[in-house]
Scaffold this motif. Sequence first.
Motif, PDB file in Angstrom:
ATOM      1  N   ASN A 167      35.104  25.413  28.165  1.00 41.42           N
ATOM      2  CA  ASN A 167      34.392  26.458  29.058  1.00 41.42           C
ATOM      3  C   ASN A 167      35.338  27.146  29.844  1.00 41.42           C
ATOM      4  OD1 ASN A 167      32.134  27.824  29.299  1.00 41.42           O
ATOM      5  ND2 ASN A 167      31.456  26.825  31.103  1.00 41.42           N
ATOM      6  N   PHE A 168      36.336  26.299  30.129  1.00 43.77           N
ATOM      7  CA  PHE A 168      37.361  26.874  31.173  1.00 43.77           C
ATOM      8  C   PHE A 168      38.089  27.784  30.633  1.00 43.77           C
ATOM      9  CE2 PHE A 168      41.732  25.546  33.013  1.00 43.77           C
ATOM     10  CZ  PHE A 168      41.805  26.588  34.045  1.00 43.77           C
ATOM     11  N   THR A 169      38.669  27.479  29.193  1.00 48.90           N
ATOM     12  CA  THR A 169      39.253  28.372  28.378  1.00 48.90           C
ATOM     13  C   THR A 169      38.539  29.609  27.831  1.00 48.90           C
ATOM     14  OG1 THR A 169      40.854  26.612  27.593  1.00 48.90           O
ATOM     15  CG2 THR A 169      40.647  28.570  26.307  1.00 48.90           C
ATOM     16  N   GLN A 170      37.438  29.594  27.562  1.00 50.38           N
ATOM     17  CA  GLN A 170      36.776  30.665  27.268  1.00 50.38           C
ATOM     18  C   GLN A 170      36.237  31.510  28.230  1.00 50.38           C
ATOM     19  OE1 GLN A 170      32.489  29.181  26.297  1.00 50.38           O
ATOM     20  NE2 GLN A 170      32.232  30.801  24.823  1.00 50.38           N
ATOM     21  N   ARG A 171      36.043  31.068  29.357  1.00 49.21           N
ATOM     22  CA  ARG A 171      35.650  31.963  30.620  1.00 49.21           C
ATOM     23  C   ARG A 171      36.904  32.610  30.942  1.00 49.21           C
ATOM     24  NH1 ARG A 171      30.812  31.030  34.043  1.00 49.21           N
ATOM     25  NH2 ARG A 171      32.342  31.989  35.555  1.00 49.21           N
ATOM     26  N   SER A 172      38.137  31.909  30.888  1.00 50.02           N
ATOM     27  CA  SER A 172      39.465  32.585  31.330  1.00 50.02           C
ATOM     28  C   SER A 172      39.699  33.699  30.647  1.00 50.02           C
ATOM     29  CB  SER A 172      40.576  31.410  31.374  1.00 50.02           C
ATOM     30  OG  SER A 172      40.477  30.333  32.077  1.00 50.02           O
ATOM     31  N   PHE A 173      39.601  33.483  29.474  1.00 46.31           N
ATOM     32  CA  PHE A 173      39.790  34.726  28.231  1.00 46.31           C
ATOM     33  C   PHE A 173      38.925  35.878  28.457  1.00 46.31           C
ATOM     34  CE2 PHE A 173      41.961  31.917  24.693  1.00 46.31           C
ATOM     35  CZ  PHE A 173      42.720  31.422  25.668  1.00 46.31           C
ATOM     36  N   VAL A 179      39.726  42.000  33.405  1.00 49.51           N
ATOM     37  CA  VAL A 179      40.201  42.027  34.505  1.00 49.51           C
ATOM     38  C   VAL A 179      40.834  43.392  35.351  1.00 49.51           C
ATOM     39  CG1 VAL A 179      42.578  41.204  34.248  1.00 49.51           C
ATOM     40  CG2 VAL A 179      41.731  41.062  36.436  1.00 49.51           C
ATOM     41  N   ILE A 180      41.670  44.006  34.494  1.00 44.36           N
ATOM     42  CA  ILE A 180      42.013  45.382  34.758  1.00 44.36           C
ATOM     43  C   ILE A 180      41.332  46.457  35.098  1.00 44.36           C
ATOM     44  CG2 ILE A 180      44.088  46.952  34.129  1.00 44.36           C
ATOM     45  CD1 ILE A 180      45.217  44.619  34.796  1.00 44.36           C
ATOM     46  N   LEU A 197      46.306  39.840  39.524  1.00 39.66           N
ATOM     47  CA  LEU A 197      44.880  39.968  39.143  1.00 39.66           C
ATOM     48  C   LEU A 197      44.358  38.987  38.094  1.00 39.66           C
ATOM     49  CD1 LEU A 197      44.711  43.634  39.629  1.00 39.66           C
ATOM     50  CD2 LEU A 197      43.813  41.969  41.038  1.00 39.66           C
ATOM     51  N   PRO A 198      45.018  38.903  37.061  1.00 43.18           N
ATOM     52  CA  PRO A 198      44.727  37.812  35.977  1.00 43.18           C
ATOM     53  C   PRO A 198      45.080  36.381  36.356  1.00 43.18           C
ATOM     54  CG  PRO A 198      46.400  39.313  35.224  1.00 43.18           C
ATOM     55  CD  PRO A 198      46.038  39.812  36.202  1.00 43.18           C
ATOM     56  N   LEU A 199      46.064  36.302  37.302  1.00 46.52           N
ATOM     57  CA  LEU A 199      46.338  34.948  38.038  1.00 46.52           C
ATOM     58  C   LEU A 199      45.048  34.571  38.651  1.00 46.52           C
ATOM     59  CD1 LEU A 199      49.783  34.750  38.938  1.00 46.52           C
ATOM     60  CD2 LEU A 199      48.380  33.135  37.591  1.00 46.52           C
ATOM     61  N   GLY A 200      44.602  35.554  39.649  1.00 38.40           N
ATOM     62  CA  GLY A 200      43.552  35.273  40.695  1.00 38.40           C
ATOM     63  C   GLY A 200      42.212  34.843  39.848  1.00 38.40           C
ATOM     64  N   TYR A 201      42.247  35.657  38.968  1.00 33.51           N
ATOM     65  CA  TYR A 201      40.797  35.386  38.329  1.00 33.51           C
ATOM     66  C   TYR A 201      40.699  34.002  37.558  1.00 33.51           C
ATOM     67  CZ  TYR A 201      38.197  39.834  38.792  1.00 33.51           C
ATOM     68  OH  TYR A 201      37.256  40.905  39.374  1.00 33.51           O
ATOM     69  N   VAL A 246      46.630  30.979  31.590  1.00 32.31           N
ATOM     70  CA  VAL A 246      47.217  32.050  32.055  1.00 32.31           C
ATOM     71  C   VAL A 246      47.967  32.908  31.107  1.00 32.31           C
ATOM     72  CG1 VAL A 246      48.835  32.746  33.900  1.00 32.31           C
ATOM     73  CG2 VAL A 246      47.190  30.985  34.431  1.00 32.31           C
ATOM     74  N   GLY A 247      48.680  32.072  30.300  1.00 29.74           N
ATOM     75  CA  GLY A 247      49.642  32.789  29.215  1.00 29.74           C
ATOM     76  C   GLY A 247      48.669  33.857  28.285  1.00 29.74           C
ATOM     77  N   VAL A 248      47.727  33.302  27.756  1.00 31.74           N
ATOM     78  CA  VAL A 248      47.112  34.022  26.901  1.00 31.74           C
ATOM     79  C   VAL A 248      46.074  35.120  27.614  1.00 31.74           C
ATOM     80  CG1 VAL A 248      45.143  33.888  25.259  1.00 31.74           C
ATOM     81  CG2 VAL A 248      46.673  32.064  25.150  1.00 31.74           C
ATOM     82  N   GLY A 249      45.685  34.620  28.903  1.00 33.49           N
ATOM     83  CA  GLY A 249      45.024  35.455  29.879  1.00 33.49           C
ATOM     84  C   GLY A 249      45.954  36.947  29.960  1.00 33.49           C
ATOM     85  N   PHE A 250      47.177  36.529  30.347  1.00 32.87           N
ATOM     86  CA  PHE A 250      47.991  37.733  30.434  1.00 32.87           C
ATOM     87  C   PHE A 250      47.916  38.572  29.145  1.00 32.87           C
ATOM     88  CE2 PHE A 250      51.140  35.718  33.662  1.00 32.87           C
ATOM     89  CZ  PHE A 250      50.203  36.356  34.650  1.00 32.87           C
ATOM     90  N   ILE A 251      47.897  38.282  28.035  1.00 34.61           N
ATOM     91  CA  ILE A 251      48.140  38.829  26.681  1.00 34.61           C
ATOM     92  C   ILE A 251      46.518  39.806  26.551  1.00 34.61           C
ATOM     93  CG2 ILE A 251      48.204  38.830  24.189  1.00 34.61           C
ATOM     94  CD1 ILE A 251      49.791  36.373  24.524  1.00 34.61           C
ATOM     95  N   LEU A 252      45.686  39.042  27.022  1.00 29.39           N
ATOM     96  CA  LEU A 252      44.421  39.646  26.698  1.00 29.39           C
ATOM     97  C   LEU A 252      43.929  40.714  27.857  1.00 29.39           C
ATOM     98  CD1 LEU A 252      42.191  36.584  25.899  1.00 29.39           C
ATOM     99  CD2 LEU A 252      42.925  38.258  24.426  1.00 29.39           C
ATOM    100  N   ALA A 253      44.736  40.626  29.083  1.00 35.75           N
ATOM    101  CA  ALA A 253      44.696  41.273  30.124  1.00 35.75           C
ATOM    102  C   ALA A 253      45.118  42.925  29.834  1.00 35.75           C
ATOM    103  CB  ALA A 253      45.132  40.880  31.276  1.00 35.75           C
ATOM    104  N   ARG A 254      46.497  42.558  29.353  1.00 32.88           N
ATOM    105  CA  ARG A 254      47.269  43.845  29.008  1.00 32.88           C
ATOM    106  C   ARG A 254      46.311  44.529  27.628  1.00 32.88           C
ATOM    107  NH1 ARG A 254      53.180  44.880  26.522  1.00 32.88           N
ATOM    108  NH2 ARG A 254      52.678  46.901  25.614  1.00 32.88           N
ATOM    109  N   ILE A 255      45.961  43.719  26.708  1.00 33.30           N
ATOM    110  CA  ILE A 255      45.185  44.525  25.462  1.00 33.30           C
ATOM    111  C   ILE A 255      44.006  45.091  26.008  1.00 33.30           C
ATOM    112  CG2 ILE A 255      44.191  43.993  23.253  1.00 33.30           C
ATOM    113  CD1 ILE A 255      46.217  41.769  22.743  1.00 33.30           C
TER     114      ILE A 255
END
Lengths: 392, 262
Positions: A167-173, A179-180, A197-201, A246-255
């Motif tokens: 759930n942690f990974t799922q919700r993070s993604f 987020v943007i 922002l992705p970091l905060g989320y 966080v790493g994958v979150g960064f990628i998803l945030a940009r996409i």
Amino acid sequence: MWAAAARLWLPPRPGRGSPAGRPRSAGPPVPHRLAAVSEPTRVKGARTLSGPGDGPAVPSSPAAQGLLPDEPLTELAARHGLTPSSARPGPVIYLKQLWQRRHFVLAFATARNIAMYSEARLGQVWQILTPLLNAAVYFLIFGVILDTRRGVPNFIAFLVTGIFIFNFTQRSFIIASRVINDTRELIRALHFPRACLPLGYIVIELQQMLISMVVLIVIVLATGEPITWYWLMVLPAIALQTLFNVGVGFILARIGAGVEDVSQLIPFIVRTWMYASGVMFFIPALSTLYLHAKLSYLMQINPAAVYIALVRNSLLTSLRHTVAGYRPYNRQLCAAGLHQQAHGVLHPALLNSCHLVVGNSSLWLYGVGWAIAAIVIGYLFFWQAEVTYGRG
Amino acid sequence: MAAADPLVVVDDLNIVYRVFGSRADRGTAATAFLRILRRQHRPSVREVHAIRGVSFVANRGDAVGVIGRNGSGKSTLLRAIAGLLPPESGAVYTTGHASLLGVNAALLDDLTGERNVVVCGLAMGMTPREVKERYQGIVDFSGVGDFINLPMNAYSTGMGSRLRFAIASARSHDVLLIDEALVTGDAEFRVKSRQRIEELRAQAGTVFIVAHSMAQIEETCNCVIWLEKGKIVQAGDDVPGIIDAYLAATGGQPLNRGNAKN
């Protein structure tokens, strides 16, 4: 002192009653440097607020000289140490800026977390109720109705661990992909490294995750698992998982910032991923995979499965003792164990004499590897598009 | 001479941005998936060429008013100066951070004013200690009083913009961009904010103001840029002259300056 250089420059007519409706859009574009003309009318003393050092006649003023066509604006800017406003800092400087805003990330996360449940009557109680209800639903479906407990001694704790960690990974993604777009107003209003922002989320999700860990530990204890030193290994496991998120979150945030459709697709992808990561079953015990060691291997080294397994192996003594490889390899015992297991009888004493497909130490290596790869690639990928985030 | 100290250099700036038209076609996850499968583009993406070749230089201590009709590119220009919109061609050169203060810059609407002060102060790069020190000053300046403990979506428009201005102007900025943010304040606040803008200018910053109130521009600014369809029509420090020309061109009433000046 101030001067204007406009492509379309019209001599200003001071005083009331200037001609209305002048042709404004006529003429081909002129290179700006040729059109950089200092205002001839500034001597008329029409300034309402005089700036520091209101010079006399303009043509002789050094400020006006600086805007004459022989000095390109780029050089003027460079001479005064001005930099492009939408310039992107280097990755190291960006990291420093990000570190400077660490208080912002935390304050932002805390504030959001509080606001999240402020409308609900039960308020913060939902932080505990949500994971509990989740666990109850999954237990009803997979533990009672579908009965996927094969090969697992303590299924409730096993299932709940899997759900909470995944759930942690799922919700993070899911949240990172939005987020943007969700914080566009803040992005447009204030200047700060957007990676905050992705970091905060994800920090919000981490806080929620730590709350569910408390629930989890109660469940684990209630189902009869002992407290051991192994429990401490949960901390590095979650730290690695957070880095990965966080790493994958960064990628998803940009996409997600560029293509809003992505945030609609992510839930599908993540759900599919959940079924492949052994959240509600034990991958090594999946009878359909006995003859497909490679496939089983691939499933077990996928990041979600790795982090789930790391936490499970740390928390659940019963599972750790069942895992293949717990005892020295013994072909006969193992074959007997597999045979019995294929008939639905769990026999840990036999099974743990099998070869391990992915052992605990390789799980840790994979966990570290996934985390580092994700954070490095994700950080650089997000940083590359830094200046585009407020756009549109 | 301090006047020869440019702080914002805009060099042949062109801004094109893409607008995702109506939100109605957002659709469900399934339709989004289908659209990607069929390799269709979103039907409603439009390109807007908002700024077309604008060049100017603003020095330290300038208060620049930006005027023009609705949709002439005023807000876009400010956002480009703030570095929030990357230029299609040309460039904006500036130093330090340019901070944009917009009327619709909802900060974090569901949070209390108090938390907004803290979070936004930190976002602007203050340390937690600086935020603590300046907190009371910000709240006093905004004049929202007890409302500081309520979520910002309970604020009136005027209160919201007062708090936003108080937060943004709490820190000395090299470049402060104000986008119609002072329109909704009452008379008392207008006086206060004018003083604050004066202070910022005195600290050798540059202030840009977008407003439709010509009187406000004239009393606050020492230079004006008149934009029309993304191009500069007139620009310079002959503020009343340009304002009159603008009012005449747009059919507005000439400004009644009376004898009150000086």
